[in-house]
Design an enzyme around this catalytic site. Structure first.
Site, PDB file in Angstrom:
ATOM      1  N   HIS A 189       3.515   2.822  12.587  1.00  0.00           N
ATOM      2  CA  HIS A 189       2.628   3.983  12.785  1.00  0.00           C
ATOM      3  C   HIS A 189       3.237   5.065  13.676  1.00  0.00           C
ATOM      4  O   HIS A 189       2.498   5.855  14.272  1.00  0.00           O
ATOM      5  CB  HIS A 189       1.280   3.553  13.378  1.00  0.00           C
ATOM      6  CG  HIS A 189       0.494   2.638  12.517  1.00  0.00           C
ATOM      7  ND1 HIS A 189      -0.708   2.082  12.923  1.00  0.00           N
ATOM      8  CD2 HIS A 189       0.707   2.162  11.257  1.00  0.00           C
ATOM      9  CE1 HIS A 189      -1.180   1.317  11.956  1.00  0.00           C
ATOM     10  NE2 HIS A 189      -0.328   1.341  10.931  1.00  0.00           N
TER      11      HIS A 189
ATOM     12  N   ASP B 113       6.207   0.802   6.690  1.00  0.00           N
ATOM     13  CA  ASP B 113       4.767   0.599   6.530  1.00  0.00           C
ATOM     14  C   ASP B 113       4.173   1.683   5.637  1.00  0.00           C
ATOM     15  O   ASP B 113       3.725   2.705   6.136  1.00  0.00           O
ATOM     16  CB  ASP B 113       4.094   0.601   7.909  1.00  0.00           C
ATOM     17  CG  ASP B 113       2.628   0.250   7.864  1.00  0.00           C
ATOM     18  OD1 ASP B 113       2.208  -0.375   6.883  1.00  0.00           O
ATOM     19  OD2 ASP B 113       1.906   0.594   8.816  1.00  0.00           O
TER      20      ASP B 113
ATOM     21  N   GLU C 205      -4.888   1.836   2.432  1.00  0.00           N
ATOM     22  CA  GLU C 205      -4.999   0.661   3.305  1.00  0.00           C
ATOM     23  C   GLU C 205      -5.147   1.076   4.768  1.00  0.00           C
ATOM     24  O   GLU C 205      -5.877   0.442   5.531  1.00  0.00           O
ATOM     25  CB  GLU C 205      -3.760  -0.230   3.143  1.00  0.00           C
ATOM     26  CG  GLU C 205      -3.825  -1.547   3.908  1.00  0.00           C
ATOM     27  CD  GLU C 205      -3.301  -1.473   5.332  1.00  0.00           C
ATOM     28  OE1 GLU C 205      -3.507  -2.436   6.088  1.00  0.00           O
ATOM     29  OE2 GLU C 205      -2.676  -0.454   5.699  1.00  0.00           O
ATOM     30  N   GLU C 206      -4.457   2.154   5.149  1.00  0.00           N
ATOM     31  CA  GLU C 206      -4.361   2.498   6.567  1.00  0.00           C
ATOM     32  C   GLU C 206      -5.684   2.894   7.199  1.00  0.00           C
ATOM     33  O   GLU C 206      -5.953   2.547   8.343  1.00  0.00           O
ATOM     34  CB  GLU C 206      -3.333   3.621   6.776  1.00  0.00           C
ATOM     35  CG  GLU C 206      -1.885   3.236   6.495  1.00  0.00           C
ATOM     36  CD  GLU C 206      -1.330   2.238   7.495  1.00  0.00           C
ATOM     37  OE1 GLU C 206      -2.075   1.754   8.368  1.00  0.00           O
ATOM     38  OE2 GLU C 206      -0.134   1.928   7.400  1.00  0.00           O
TER      39      GLU C 206
ATOM     40  N   HIS D  46       0.835  -1.217   0.000  1.00  0.00           N
ATOM     41  CA  HIS D  46       0.000   0.000   0.000  1.00  0.00           C
ATOM     42  C   HIS D  46       0.863   1.258   0.000  1.00  0.00           C
ATOM     43  O   HIS D  46       1.817   1.380   0.764  1.00  0.00           O
ATOM     44  CB  HIS D  46      -1.008  -0.004   1.146  1.00  0.00           C
ATOM     45  CG  HIS D  46      -0.455   0.019   2.534  1.00  0.00           C
ATOM     46  ND1 HIS D  46      -0.124   1.196   3.186  1.00  0.00           N
ATOM     47  CD2 HIS D  46      -0.205  -0.988   3.408  1.00  0.00           C
ATOM     48  CE1 HIS D  46       0.295   0.907   4.414  1.00  0.00           C
ATOM     49  NE2 HIS D  46       0.274  -0.396   4.569  1.00  0.00           N
TER      50      HIS D  46
ATOM     51  N   ASP E 253       3.421  -6.339   3.392  1.00  0.00           N
ATOM     52  CA  ASP E 253       2.970  -5.265   4.292  1.00  0.00           C
ATOM     53  C   ASP E 253       3.335  -5.610   5.732  1.00  0.00           C
ATOM     54  O   ASP E 253       2.514  -5.505   6.637  1.00  0.00           O
ATOM     55  CB  ASP E 253       1.457  -5.047   4.152  1.00  0.00           C
ATOM     56  CG  ASP E 253       0.972  -3.846   4.969  1.00  0.00           C
ATOM     57  OD1 ASP E 253       1.820  -3.018   5.382  1.00  0.00           O
ATOM     58  OD2 ASP E 253      -0.243  -3.757   5.222  1.00  0.00           O
TER      59      ASP E 253
END
Length: 470
Positions: free
Chosen positions: A428, A296, A330-331, A284, A358
């Site tokens: 994140h 990520d 995606e997030e 993503h 991912d």
């Protein structure tokens, strides 16, 4: 009788000889793939630009738009048969000015706390929010405490990731519900805000954001939610044991906007034998905004692009059409993966295999597969080919969020499984940056993905092969 035995023995030896030849051919091909990735790969160079020249790529942001343009340009340069953008509407949420928080043990006596707004959260009142805190270990504790003890307070979710779980994604799954649904559930009991312990096994000062939902909670009843670093969570918990009536203050100015248009980025090498059967590999393109999204999922995107780059560099002409898909959103919505699957169904495209990366750019350990026993047995037979590269993990299980919407009873879904022990140190958070990615590990992951795609393309899936025989 002796003649029959001799014939059977001859056939058996011939079959063994053929199997050895095929195995040697595949072994040689994998060696070339790994050499190409390590000597002529572009994944690290691409990631450098994505991370350091573009930065965090939150859905709907200018950075996400730049990432779409950049990756399309790079795919165009590879000389693929097709490169295009697939429009998709995505949510737009902005963080606003940096968050600010403190713990107040007495009027004028405060300690700063490291927090960040959760993705999708509403803002606090303009002057910030200050209230007493009630600590819980999970959503299930809310009903036990009841509205009388929660109303007017900030709920502090403090269930840590389980350090005894060797599979760190299992530890993450064991507590992520408090981040995703914590505010929605706490609001039902009259809470005025939510503070969530960061999903991180390490003790540090980095708060980790992530998506959250309010469900069908009316806008007027939605409460602000933030994450606090693991060190901050431990300190707040200790302080509450000494002084249960302390107060917590936080201020955030995040905002939700109407959906905006973005794109999935898609490139294809058309198959020589089965041009209408598709195998895809992807990651993503969007990321959170605190760091630059290198692990990520910048890593997964450039590794997926590298699969096609390696095939082109080696002059390999796949039997099936091979696509790289860089999914958007995606997030905080999965809009890109959902849109791709919808379009594939609408066009009646026959997808037989999909692989997603991912889980960070760390040392590859193997793959997990969402498939039936027949396909998994074939895939397991390739395990010896990967062992020279220390790739030993071939297990049935999940695949990836973005390729999940493609699932049916025919397709083989797979997920690259790198070593996961450090992943949640960065997931994140502000420290998910380019310097945290090791060039060699990233390239090994790309080579591992390319090798699996090559084998899947050469031998096909059991489902499609059985169809061709009829």
């Amino acid at each position: 009788m002796r003649t029959l035995i001799f014939v059977n023995l001859f056939l058996l030896l011939g079959a063994v000889s053929y199997a050895q030849k095929v195995n040697k051919e595949d072994s040689t091909m994998l060696r070339k793939i790994y050499d190409t990735a390590l000597l002529e790969g572009k994944s690290y160079q691409w990631l450098d630009y994505l991370s350091n020249n573009i930065g965090g790529r939150l859905s709907g942001s200018l950075e996400a738009e730049k990432a779409v343009q950049y990756t399309k340009e790079q795919l165009d340069k590879l000389g693929l048969d097709k490169v295009w953008l697939q429009p998709v509407m995505v949510p737009k949420w902005t963080r606003g000015i940096p968050e600010y928080a403190y713990i107040e043990t007495a009027p004028g006596i405060t300690s700063l706390a490291n927090v960040c707004a959760l993705g999708g959260s509403v803002a606090t009142p303009e002057g910030g929010l200050k209230a007493q805190v009630i600590e819980v270990k999970g959503i299930e504790d809310l009903a036990t405490l009841g509205k009388e003890k929660i109303q007017g307070k900030i709920v502090f979710y403090n269930r840590p990731m389980d350090p005894t779980q060797i599979a760190t994604f299992s530890a993450y799954g064991g507590c992520v519900d408090q981040r995703y649904a914590g505010a929605m559930e706490a609001a039902k009991f009259g809470a005025v805000g939510v503070v969530v312990r960061s999903m991180n096994l390490r003790k540090d000062d980095f708060p980790h954001t992530g998506s959250m939902t309010y469900g069908d909670t009316p806008e007027k009843n939605r409460i602000p939610a933030c994450a606090i670093s693991t060190n901050g969570a431990d300190y707040l918990s200790s302080a509450l044991r000494i002084q249960p009536d302390l107060k917590f203050f936080f201020k955030q100015t995040c905002k939700v906007y109407p959906d905006v248009q973005s794109y999935n980025v898609i490139g294809e090498i058309t198959g020589t034998e089965f041009p209408n059967k598709y195998m895809i590999v992807g990651g993503h393109l969007d990321s959170w905004d605190l760091g630059d999204g290198s692990h990520d999922d910048g890593a997964g995107c450039v590794q997926s692009m590298e699969v096609l780059q390696i095939f082109k560099k080696m002059g390999y002409k796949p039997r099936h059409s091979i696509r790289v898909v860089l999914f958007m959103n995606e997030e905080n919505g999965l809009r890109g993966g959902t849109k791709y699957a919808e379009e594939a169904k609408l066009k009646q495209e026959d997808h037989v295999f999909a692989l997603e990366s991912d889980a960070g750019g760390f040392t590859p350990r193997g793959f997990s597969f969402d498939t039936d026993d027949a396909n998994f047995t074939q895939i397991k037979s390739w395990e010896p080919l990967f062992k020279p590269y220390l790739i030993h993990y071939f297990e049935k299980g999940g695949s990836g969020a973005d390729i999940g919407p493609l699932k049916n009873d025919k397709i083989v879904l797979a997920g690259l499984r790198p070593d996961s022990q450090r992943y949640f140190d960065y997931h994140h958070a502000e420290n998910d940056t380019f310097d945290a990615v090791n060039k060699r590990e990233l390239e090994l992951g790309a080579a591992t993905m390319t090798s699996l795609v090559y084998l899947m393309d050469k031998y096909g899936t059991k489902t499609e092969m059985s169809t061709l025989k009829k």
